[in-house]
Design a protein around this motif. Structure first.
Motif, PDB file in Angstrom:
ATOM      1  N   PHE A   7       0.838  -1.208   0.000  1.00 50.05           N
ATOM      2  CA  PHE A   7       0.000   0.000   0.000  1.00 50.05           C
ATOM      3  C   PHE A   7       0.872   1.256   0.000  1.00 50.05           C
ATOM      4  O   PHE A   7       0.591   2.237  -0.686  1.00 50.05           O
ATOM      5  N   HIS A   8       1.932   1.202   0.816  1.00 49.88           N
ATOM      6  CA  HIS A   8       2.851   2.341   0.945  1.00 49.88           C
ATOM      7  C   HIS A   8       3.428   2.709  -0.426  1.00 49.88           C
ATOM      8  O   HIS A   8       3.356   3.862  -0.859  1.00 49.88           O
ATOM      9  N   VAL A   9       3.967   1.715  -1.106  1.00 50.89           N
ATOM     10  CA  VAL A   9       4.649   1.981  -2.379  1.00 50.89           C
ATOM     11  C   VAL A   9       3.634   2.361  -3.465  1.00 50.89           C
ATOM     12  O   VAL A   9       3.899   3.256  -4.276  1.00 50.89           O
ATOM     13  N   ALA A  60      -2.815   6.766   3.132  1.00 52.71           N
ATOM     14  CA  ALA A  60      -2.246   5.412   3.002  1.00 52.71           C
ATOM     15  C   ALA A  60      -0.758   5.393   3.390  1.00 52.71           C
ATOM     16  O   ALA A  60      -0.295   4.461   4.064  1.00 52.71           O
ATOM     17  N   ILE A  61      -0.005   6.435   2.971  1.00 47.33           N
ATOM     18  CA  ILE A  61       1.436   6.488   3.285  1.00 47.33           C
ATOM     19  C   ILE A  61       1.640   6.590   4.799  1.00 47.33           C
ATOM     20  O   ILE A  61       2.471   5.883   5.375  1.00 47.33           O
ATOM     21  N   LEU A  62       0.857   7.477   5.442  1.00 48.40           N
ATOM     22  CA  LEU A  62       1.015   7.655   6.892  1.00 48.40           C
ATOM     23  C   LEU A  62       0.612   6.392   7.650  1.00 48.40           C
ATOM     24  O   LEU A  62       1.348   5.915   8.522  1.00 48.40           O
ATOM     25  N   TRP A  67       2.559   2.188  10.695  1.00 49.00           N
ATOM     26  CA  TRP A  67       2.318   0.788  11.108  1.00 49.00           C
ATOM     27  C   TRP A  67       3.630  -0.009  11.022  1.00 49.00           C
ATOM     28  O   TRP A  67       4.014  -0.696  11.972  1.00 49.00           O
ATOM     29  N   MET A  68       4.321   0.125   9.881  1.00 49.91           N
ATOM     30  CA  MET A  68       5.593  -0.613   9.724  1.00 49.91           C
ATOM     31  C   MET A  68       6.590  -0.168  10.790  1.00 49.91           C
ATOM     32  O   MET A  68       7.282  -0.983  11.404  1.00 49.91           O
ATOM     33  N   LEU A  69       6.625   1.170  10.985  1.00 48.08           N
ATOM     34  CA  LEU A  69       7.611   1.731  11.909  1.00 48.08           C
ATOM     35  C   LEU A  69       7.380   1.262  13.356  1.00 48.08           C
ATOM     36  O   LEU A  69       8.309   0.810  14.028  1.00 48.08           O
ATOM     37  N   ILE A  85      15.028   9.682   7.505  1.00 50.86           N
ATOM     38  CA  ILE A  85      15.094  10.697   6.437  1.00 50.86           C
ATOM     39  C   ILE A  85      13.787  10.671   5.637  1.00 50.86           C
ATOM     40  O   ILE A  85      13.196  11.713   5.337  1.00 50.86           O
ATOM     41  N   MET A  86      13.306   9.454   5.301  1.00 49.42           N
ATOM     42  CA  MET A  86      12.039   9.312   4.562  1.00 49.42           C
ATOM     43  C   MET A  86      10.891   9.953   5.334  1.00 49.42           C
ATOM     44  O   MET A  86      10.082  10.696   4.758  1.00 49.42           O
ATOM     45  N   ASN A  87      10.844   9.685   6.621  1.00 54.66           N
ATOM     46  CA  ASN A  87       9.796  10.237   7.481  1.00 54.66           C
ATOM     47  C   ASN A  87       9.829  11.775   7.441  1.00 54.66           C
ATOM     48  O   ASN A  87       8.811  12.428   7.195  1.00 54.66           O
ATOM     49  N   ILE A 144      16.108   7.570  -1.784  1.00 61.16           N
ATOM     50  CA  ILE A 144      16.667   7.258  -0.466  1.00 61.16           C
ATOM     51  C   ILE A 144      15.955   6.043   0.140  1.00 61.16           C
ATOM     52  O   ILE A 144      16.585   5.152   0.709  1.00 61.16           O
ATOM     53  N   ALA A 145      14.607   5.997  -0.033  1.00 60.35           N
ATOM     54  CA  ALA A 145      13.832   4.900   0.560  1.00 60.35           C
ATOM     55  C   ALA A 145      14.204   3.558  -0.062  1.00 60.35           C
ATOM     56  O   ALA A 145      14.301   2.544   0.625  1.00 60.35           O
ATOM     57  N   ALA A 146      14.396   3.562  -1.398  1.00 63.33           N
ATOM     58  CA  ALA A 146      14.638   2.282  -2.072  1.00 63.33           C
ATOM     59  C   ALA A 146      16.102   1.861  -1.997  1.00 63.33           C
ATOM     60  O   ALA A 146      16.410   0.680  -1.807  1.00 63.33           O
ATOM     61  N   GLY A 148      18.438   3.389   0.093  1.00 65.48           N
ATOM     62  CA  GLY A 148      19.053   3.770   1.367  1.00 65.48           C
ATOM     63  C   GLY A 148      19.582   2.608   2.174  1.00 65.48           C
ATOM     64  O   GLY A 148      20.636   2.713   2.807  1.00 65.48           O
ATOM     65  N   LYS A 149      18.875   1.479   2.141  1.00 65.28           N
ATOM     66  CA  LYS A 149      19.309   0.368   2.998  1.00 65.28           C
ATOM     67  C   LYS A 149      20.669  -0.173   2.576  1.00 65.28           C
ATOM     68  O   LYS A 149      21.340  -0.840   3.351  1.00 65.28           O
ATOM     69  N   TYR A 150      21.106   0.162   1.335  1.00 65.43           N
ATOM     70  CA  TYR A 150      22.410  -0.320   0.870  1.00 65.43           C
ATOM     71  C   TYR A 150      23.550   0.647   1.174  1.00 65.43           C
ATOM     72  O   TYR A 150      24.707   0.283   1.061  1.00 65.43           O
TER      73      TYR A 150
HETATM   74  C1  HEM Z   1       5.849  10.218   6.164  1.00 68.30           C
HETATM   75  C2  HEM Z   1       5.987   9.112   6.795  1.00 68.30           C
HETATM   76  C3  HEM Z   1       6.641   7.855   6.275  1.00 68.30           C
HETATM   77  C4  HEM Z   1       6.971   6.809   7.084  1.00 68.30           C
HETATM   78  C5  HEM Z   1       6.743   6.720   8.586  1.00 68.30           C
HETATM   79  C6  HEM Z   1       7.559   5.788   6.250  1.00 68.30           C
HETATM   80  C7  HEM Z   1       8.004   4.564   6.706  1.00 68.30           C
HETATM   81  C8  HEM Z   1       8.477   3.539   5.930  1.00 68.30           C
HETATM   82  C9  HEM Z   1       8.938   2.248   6.417  1.00 68.30           C
HETATM   83  C10 HEM Z   1       8.983   1.841   7.887  1.00 68.30           C
HETATM   84  C11 HEM Z   1       9.311   1.510   5.336  1.00 68.30           C
HETATM   85  C12 HEM Z   1       9.873   0.083   5.338  1.00 68.30           C
HETATM   86  C13 HEM Z   1      11.401   0.156   5.305  1.00 68.30           C
HETATM   87  C14 HEM Z   1      12.043  -1.208   5.178  1.00 68.30           C
HETATM   88  O1  HEM Z   1      11.401  -2.155   4.715  1.00 68.30           O
HETATM   89  O2  HEM Z   1      13.242  -1.331   5.532  1.00 68.30           O
HETATM   90  C15 HEM Z   1       9.078   2.323   4.142  1.00 68.30           C
HETATM   91  C16 HEM Z   1       9.341   1.923   2.847  1.00 68.30           C
HETATM   92  C17 HEM Z   1       9.294   2.749   1.744  1.00 68.30           C
HETATM   93  N1  HEM Z   1       8.913   4.094   1.720  1.00 68.30           N
HETATM   94 FE1  HEM Z   1       8.246   5.156   3.334  1.00 68.30          FE
HETATM   95  N2  HEM Z   1       7.589   6.235   4.954  1.00 68.30           N
HETATM   96  C18 HEM Z   1       7.040   7.485   4.919  1.00 68.30           C
HETATM   97  C19 HEM Z   1       6.899   8.295   3.775  1.00 68.30           C
HETATM   98  C20 HEM Z   1       7.358   7.966   2.520  1.00 68.30           C
HETATM   99  C21 HEM Z   1       7.337   8.847   1.364  1.00 68.30           C
HETATM  100  C22 HEM Z   1       6.784  10.268   1.370  1.00 68.30           C
HETATM  101  C23 HEM Z   1       7.897   8.161   0.319  1.00 68.30           C
HETATM  102  C24 HEM Z   1       8.149   8.604  -1.105  1.00 68.30           C
HETATM  103  C25 HEM Z   1       7.900   9.790  -1.602  1.00 68.30           C
HETATM  104  C26 HEM Z   1       8.237   6.847   0.791  1.00 68.30           C
HETATM  105  C27 HEM Z   1       8.773   5.843   0.014  1.00 68.30           C
HETATM  106  C28 HEM Z   1       9.026   4.559   0.436  1.00 68.30           C
HETATM  107  C29 HEM Z   1       9.475   3.479  -0.441  1.00 68.30           C
HETATM  108  C30 HEM Z   1       9.733   3.592  -1.966  1.00 68.30           C
HETATM  109  C31 HEM Z   1       9.644   2.343   0.373  1.00 68.30           C
HETATM  110  C32 HEM Z   1      10.081   0.951  -0.070  1.00 68.30           C
HETATM  111  C33 HEM Z   1      11.567   0.760   0.223  1.00 68.30           C
HETATM  112  C34 HEM Z   1      11.997  -0.640  -0.188  1.00 68.30           C
HETATM  113  O3  HEM Z   1      11.777  -1.571   0.596  1.00 68.30           O
HETATM  114  O4  HEM Z   1      12.558  -0.797  -1.274  1.00 68.30           O
HETATM  115  N3  HEM Z   1       7.904   6.769   2.134  1.00 68.30           N
HETATM  116  N4  HEM Z   1       8.585   3.543   4.530  1.00 68.30           N
END
Ligand code: HEM
Length: 152
Positions: A7-9, A60-62, A67-69, A85-87, A144-146, A148-150
């Motif tokens: 849902f997040h992605v 959905a993102i929040l 929830w994941m966090l 940083i993503m947060n 950074i989100a995709a 970053g873990k590397y």
């Molecule tokens: C604002 C609050 C946000 C929170 C609390 C949050 C939290 C998280 C968490 C906990 C994960 C899982 C990380 C992992 O599996 O190691 C995640 C994944 C991800 N987030 Fe967020 N996120 C937020 C906003 C965003 C935004 C605004 C974007 C993009 C514009 C974003 C893009 C992504 C992507 C692309 C992933 C998948 C990373 C991967 O596993 O390849 N997130 N997020």
């Protein structure tokens, strides 16, 4: 975790992909072929259809992100730097969107309805600048989100 991440992605793709299409494809095409009155009316209509999706994406993102966090990772202290940083960047993007929605977008709608094209043009210019900023932050956040873990 898999459902929340999906849902997040998906929500991120809808929001950031929508901004990319609007800014990079629709904006120059509309500027090239439409008169100001048609162009401003088009944008008011485009935003009326796109912004509800942005609201749904933000919810959905929040919901999925926190929830994941908190449930999966067990709190802020346990997540890697790239999630912080993503947060942070995500919250900045949301504040910019709230401003666009409640200020220049409301003005744009009002001016288009009143056929006040000059003022409508100014409101659209503000929205365009802020969407350019949000699109840049969005692309950076996805990177950074995709990746970053590397490296973080
Ligand atoms: C604002 C609050 C946000 C929170 C609390 C949050 C939290 C998280 C968490 C906990 C994960 C899982 C990380 C992992 O599996 O190691 C995640 C994944 C991800 N987030 Fe967020 N996120 C937020 C906003 C965003 C935004 C605004 C974007 C993009 C514009 C974003 C893009 C992504 C992507 C692309 C992933 C998948 C990373 C991967 O596993 O390849 N997130 N997020």
């Amino acid at each position: 975790m898999s459902v929340a991440l999906a849902f997040h992605v998906l929500a991120v793709v809808i929001w950031v992909g929508g901004m990319f299409f609007a800014y990079m494809a629709l904006r120059p095409a509309a500027a090239a072929v439409l008169e100001p009155s048609q162009r401003l009316t088009l944008w008011s209509n485009v935003f009326a259809r796109f912004f509800p999706w942005v609201w749904a994406s933000i919810i959905a993102i929040l919901a999925s992100g926190y929830w994941m966090l908190f449930v999966y990772f067990g709190g802020m202290a346990n997540v890697p730097v790239f999630v912080h940083i993503m947060n942070g960047l995500g919250l900045v993007m949301m504040l910019i969107f709230f401003y666009v929605y409640f200020s220049p977008y409301q003005h744009l709608r009002e001016y288009v309805l009143g056929m006040r094209w000059q003022e409508a043009g100014k409101a659209l210019a503000r929205i365009r600048t802020l969407i350019a900023v949000n699109l840049s932050i969005g692309l950076l956040t996805v990177t950074i989100a995709a990746a970053g873990k590397y490296f973080l």
